[in-house]
Scaffold this active site. Structure first.
Site, PDB file in Angstrom:
ATOM      1  N   ARG A 223       0.853  -1.192   0.000  1.00 30.07           N
ATOM      2  CA  ARG A 223       0.000   0.000   0.000  1.00 30.07           C
ATOM      3  C   ARG A 223       0.882   1.231   0.000  1.00 30.07           C
ATOM      4  NH1 ARG A 223      -2.728   0.533   5.015  1.00 30.07           N
ATOM      5  NH2 ARG A 223      -1.367   2.295   5.379  1.00 30.07           N
ATOM      6  N   GLU A 239       4.744   7.025   2.482  1.00 30.32           N
ATOM      7  CA  GLU A 239       5.570   5.824   2.617  1.00 30.32           C
ATOM      8  C   GLU A 239       4.985   4.707   1.771  1.00 30.32           C
ATOM      9  OE1 GLU A 239       5.522   3.535   6.177  1.00 30.32           O
ATOM     10  OE2 GLU A 239       3.384   3.827   6.531  1.00 30.32           O
ATOM     11  N   ASN A 241       4.177   0.780   2.094  1.00 33.43           N
ATOM     12  CA  ASN A 241       4.108  -0.349   3.031  1.00 33.43           C
ATOM     13  C   ASN A 241       4.245  -1.652   2.262  1.00 33.43           C
ATOM     14  OD1 ASN A 241       3.093   1.092   5.621  1.00 33.43           O
ATOM     15  ND2 ASN A 241       1.762   1.855   4.003  1.00 33.43           N
ATOM     16  N   SER A 246      -2.530  -2.759   5.877  1.00 30.44           N
ATOM     17  CA  SER A 246      -3.811  -3.051   6.531  1.00 30.44           C
ATOM     18  C   SER A 246      -5.010  -2.435   5.817  1.00 30.44           C
ATOM     19  CB  SER A 246      -3.767  -2.582   7.982  1.00 30.44           C
ATOM     20  OG  SER A 246      -3.474  -1.220   7.999  1.00 30.44           O
ATOM     21  N   LYS A 404      11.919   2.952   5.607  1.00 28.72           N
ATOM     22  CA  LYS A 404      11.973   4.378   5.313  1.00 28.72           C
ATOM     23  C   LYS A 404      13.356   4.793   4.808  1.00 28.72           C
ATOM     24  CE  LYS A 404       8.022   5.330   8.150  1.00 28.72           C
ATOM     25  NZ  LYS A 404       7.601   3.942   8.424  1.00 28.72           N
ATOM     26  N   LYS A 458      11.860  10.717  10.962  1.00 28.92           N
ATOM     27  CA  LYS A 458      11.295   9.362  11.041  1.00 28.92           C
ATOM     28  C   LYS A 458      12.342   8.306  11.380  1.00 28.92           C
ATOM     29  CE  LYS A 458       7.676  10.110   7.602  1.00 28.92           C
ATOM     30  NZ  LYS A 458       6.949   9.478   6.495  1.00 28.92           N
ATOM     31  N   GLU A 462       7.422   1.016  11.760  1.00 25.14           N
ATOM     32  CA  GLU A 462       6.128   0.954  11.087  1.00 25.14           C
ATOM     33  C   GLU A 462       5.034   0.970  12.143  1.00 25.14           C
ATOM     34  OE1 GLU A 462       5.836   0.754   7.751  1.00 25.14           O
ATOM     35  OE2 GLU A 462       8.012   0.711   7.551  1.00 25.14           O
ATOM     36  N   GLY A 463       3.864   1.335  11.724  1.00 27.26           N
ATOM     37  CA  GLY A 463       2.704   1.140  12.586  1.00 27.26           C
ATOM     38  C   GLY A 463       2.207   2.386  13.294  1.00 27.26           C
ATOM     39  N   ARG A 545      -7.784   7.572   4.591  1.00 25.14           N
ATOM     40  CA  ARG A 545      -7.861   7.783   6.037  1.00 25.14           C
ATOM     41  C   ARG A 545      -7.976   9.271   6.296  1.00 25.14           C
ATOM     42  NH1 ARG A 545      -2.699   4.754   8.021  1.00 25.14           N
ATOM     43  NH2 ARG A 545      -2.162   5.364   5.893  1.00 25.14           N
TER      44      ARG A 545
HETATM   45  P1  ADP Z   1       4.203   4.610   9.841  1.00 26.38           P
HETATM   46  O1  ADP Z   1       5.038   3.530   9.256  1.00 26.38           O
HETATM   47  O2  ADP Z   1       4.329   4.716  11.306  1.00 26.38           O
HETATM   48  O3  ADP Z   1       2.785   4.521   9.345  1.00 26.38           O
HETATM   49  P2  ADP Z   1       4.376   7.027   8.247  1.00 26.38           P
HETATM   50  O4  ADP Z   1       5.543   7.443   7.451  1.00 26.38           O
HETATM   51  O5  ADP Z   1       3.207   6.542   7.469  1.00 26.38           O
HETATM   52  O6  ADP Z   1       4.850   5.943   9.305  1.00 26.38           O
HETATM   53  O7  ADP Z   1       3.926   8.226   9.175  1.00 26.38           O
HETATM   54  C1  ADP Z   1       2.823   8.139  10.053  1.00 26.38           C
HETATM   55  C2  ADP Z   1       1.869   9.300   9.819  1.00 26.38           C
HETATM   56  O8  ADP Z   1       2.546  10.534   9.977  1.00 26.38           O
HETATM   57  C3  ADP Z   1       1.285   9.342   8.420  1.00 26.38           C
HETATM   58  O9  ADP Z   1       0.138   8.547   8.323  1.00 26.38           O
HETATM   59  C4  ADP Z   1       0.995  10.809   8.223  1.00 26.38           C
HETATM   60  O10 ADP Z   1      -0.239  11.149   8.822  1.00 26.38           O
HETATM   61  C5  ADP Z   1       2.078  11.485   9.027  1.00 26.38           C
HETATM   62  N1  ADP Z   1       3.195  11.860   8.146  1.00 26.38           N
HETATM   63  C6  ADP Z   1       4.243  11.085   7.820  1.00 26.38           C
HETATM   64  N2  ADP Z   1       5.074  11.729   6.987  1.00 26.38           N
HETATM   65  C7  ADP Z   1       4.535  12.940   6.772  1.00 26.38           C
HETATM   66  C8  ADP Z   1       4.923  14.093   6.004  1.00 26.38           C
HETATM   67  N3  ADP Z   1       6.047  14.096   5.307  1.00 26.38           N
HETATM   68  N4  ADP Z   1       4.119  15.177   6.020  1.00 26.38           N
HETATM   69  C9  ADP Z   1       2.974  15.185   6.733  1.00 26.38           C
HETATM   70  N5  ADP Z   1       2.557  14.137   7.481  1.00 26.38           N
HETATM   71  C10 ADP Z   1       3.321  13.035   7.513  1.00 26.38           C
HETATM   72 MG    MG Z   2       2.028   4.883   7.507  1.00 29.48          MG
END
Ligand code: ADP
Ligand code: MG
Length: 569
Positions: A223, A239, A241, A246, A404, A458, A462-463, A545
């Site tokens: 995803r 990102e 996945n 999920s 990442k 970051k 994950e998660g 979402r």
């Molecule tokens: P995880 O693997 O924990 O899901 P993500 O990279 O998806 O990590 O980050 C978690 C959440 O943080 C995302 O669902 C988003 O809402 C927010 N986020 C992540 N990166 C960004 C970004 N560059 N700009 C704005 N929001 C972000």
């Molecule tokens: Mg995410």
């Protein structure tokens, strides 16, 4: 506890038309301040230290328009006037593509909310209720509707199409990257020194390289998540996945729910149900799993779902198992990593047996976070499965390709070219990349210390809930700089994306919350390959979402997220 939950739903029945619990929590004023202070326009585009070159070029073209637009974000009703237009539907009716949701009559909202709650209960749009003790362990006990948005979120059709179009390219990219063991090991070598979890994954990967383990059948259920940056109008990848992607089950249901609601209430809302794209994520994911099972070619073998010991999101997973069984006659078994350690064995020919049953496909819905490995037992299970001939979804290489750090490495100049041949494909993928940097880049680190609100920091996790925002970015970067430690290799820096904010209604625990929210679009992709033959490479539905904007986390929601679908505009 289950009784308590259902009785609270039942109590809604008597409140059907008059006292539905509609709360009107709005954070408008707080958010407005926040938005203004975090506007990318506070960033000087003439500065020499421009980190987001390409994005800034775009920003520089029309700063005044966007700046003035910013001022209208919070005036519900005016905010979207510029984009409000009318269109012909197939039956010739006229429907607004966008709606001032908060302007909808409260009686109507209550009716729709009531119907939506009934629909989700009757159709399995469910999660375990955290107040019910056994709800994460036993199906059918302590269920509550999954949090969802009452009506779909508008989203530009061209951007949606683009995200769908790149899905097969990302699928192919993951496969190519997974085959380059040296690239994975080298890119993560510094991370390995400071991040024990990534180090353990890399150890398994090294072992597989040592024994020259080949995965002839490779299955990816991915995803790719995006946010639409309001100012640049670029759809930027958050990102990718590659493990435990999920909500293929529940997102398909939310789409159905929204279509249903619009079939009944579309005329009053002036919305057209046909503007919600179909969502076959669960069907296609099940098909990919079934095809992988077929390729494994053992009619008695099962699909093993690796699950967490407690899983309140179990119904999303059961949907997949159920479609596998009913449409494809493939049996799944659910086991935790600890159970697989106890009950699993490897036959000399590589067959994985779990409690005596041969496993054709291992589908991971656990194993992506350190919490899933509380002891050596879980790591033994992961290694055992990796060594087997079962199709792993994902293999250790696919898992690592979705980290990442690898995302950041792929965004470096000339790296995509190592893995993809077609120039147009490369350009399409690159267009989705936001600014991504390692902490070796001292210029970017300095800029992030100066303007932390423009970055997300970051770790390799994950998660959800692991990222660092705002002032914490500055503090962490200053600490790392002072200590001069290797720990900085545990993180990447990413450009903060600012999606537009929309009025919405969010349903949670039978309560309808009126609020403003931002959205993240996930596009599912399935890839199945046997040696040189690509059996499946498809985009498979989507997940929207939507979450309340919050002032806590550097502008990114710390409030609750709900499942949503999209209304094409
Ligand atoms: P995880 O693997 O924990 O899901 P993500 O990279 O998806 O990590 O980050 C978690 C959440 O943080 C995302 O669902 C988003 O809402 C927010 N986020 C992540 N990166 C960004 C970004 N560059 N700009 C704005 N929001 C972000
Ligand atoms: Mg995410």
């Amino acid at each position: 506890m289950g009784v308590a939950s259902s009785s609270s739903l039942l109590s809604l029945a008597s409140h059907q038309h008059h006292s539905f619990p509609l709360t009107t929590t709005t954070f408008s004023s707080q958010i407005k301040t926040k938005l203004d202070s975090r506007s990318p326009f506070s960033f000087d585009p003439t500065s020499k230290n421009i980190p987001f070159e390409s994005h800034l070029q775009l920003l520089a073209h029309s700063p005044t328009t966007h700046l003035s637009n910013c001022g209208f974000h919070w005036k519900v009703g005016t905010m979207k006037c510029g984009r409000l237009r009318e269109m012909e539907t197939e039956v010739g009716a006229v429907a607004n593509t966008l709606l001032d949701l908060h302007g909808v009559n409260q009686d109507l909202v209550e009716k729709i909310a009531f119907d939506a709650l009934v629909w989700s209960s009757l159709h399995g749009l469910l999660v375990g209720d955290k107040t019910a003790q056994r709800s994460g362990k036993v199906p059918g006990v302590g269920m509550v509707h999954a949090p969802f948005s009452l009506l779909p979120m508008s989203f530009p059709e061209n951007q949606f199409n683009m995200a769908c179009e790149v899905a097969p390219i990302f699928n192919e990219l993951v496969d190519r990257v997974s085959l380059d063991g040296k690239f994975l090991q080298d890119s993560l070598s510094r991370t390995k020194k400071v991040d024990v979890f990534t180090a353990r994954l890399l150890d398994i990967h090294s072992k597989m390289l040592e024994i020259n383990k080949k995965e002839d059948i490779r299955l990816g259920l991915h995803r790719s998540d995006y946010m639409l940056d309001e100012h640049t109008k670029l759809l930027l990848q958050i990102e990718l996945n590659t493990i435990s992607s999920s909500f293929p089950g529940l997102s398909s249901l939310v789409t159905e729910l929204h279509r249903n609601l619009l079939i009944h209430y579309g005329e009053q809302l002036r919305l057209d149900s046909k503007k919600i794209p179909g969502n076959t994520a669960v069907k296609q994911f099940a098909e990919a799993l079934a095809k992988a099972w077929t390729e494994y070619n053992n009619p008695r073998a099962v699909v093993l779902v690796v699950a967490q010991p407690e899983e309140r999101n179990m119904y999303d997973q059961h949907w997949l198992s159920s479609v596998l069984k009913e449409r494809h006659n493939v049996t799944t078994i659910r086991k935790t990593l600890a159970e697989i350690d106890t009950e699993g064995e490897l036959l000399p020919d590589g067959t994985l047996l779990v409690s005596g049953q041969a496993v054709a496909v291992v589908y991971f819905r656990a194993g992506y976070t350190p919490v899933d490995y509380p002891s050596e037992s879980e790591w033994r299970a992961r290694l055992l499965m990796e060594q087997s001939s079962a199709v792993k979804c994902p293999s250790i290489s696919y898992h690592l390709a979705g980290t990442k750090k690898i995302q950041q490495e792929l965004a470096k100049p000339n790296v995509l070219e190592r893995f993809l041949d077609n120039k147009e494909d490369i350009a399409k993928v690159r267009k989705c990349f936001a600014g991504l940097w390692s902490l070796d880049d001292s210029e970017i680190v300095s800029h992030a210390i100066e303007k932390p609100e423009l970055y997300v920091m970051k770790p390799q996790r994950e998660g959800g809930g692991n990222n660092i925002y705002g002032e914490d970015v500055r503090e962490t970067l200053l600490r790392l700089r002072k200590e001069g430690s290797e720990e900085n290799a545990a993180y990447i820096l990413m450009q903060m994306i600012f999606p537009s904010v929309s009025p919405t209604f969010l349903m949670r625990d039978g309560i309808c919350h009126k609020d403003h929210a931002i959205s993240e679009l996930g596009i599912y992709g399935a890839y199945l390959r046997k040696k040189e033959k690509v059996i499946m490479n498809e985009q498979c539905g989507y997940l929207m979402r939507t979450k309340v904007s919050s002032s806590n986390e550097g502008g990114v929601a710390a409030g609750f997220a709900v499942l949503d679908s999209i209304y094409l505009t």
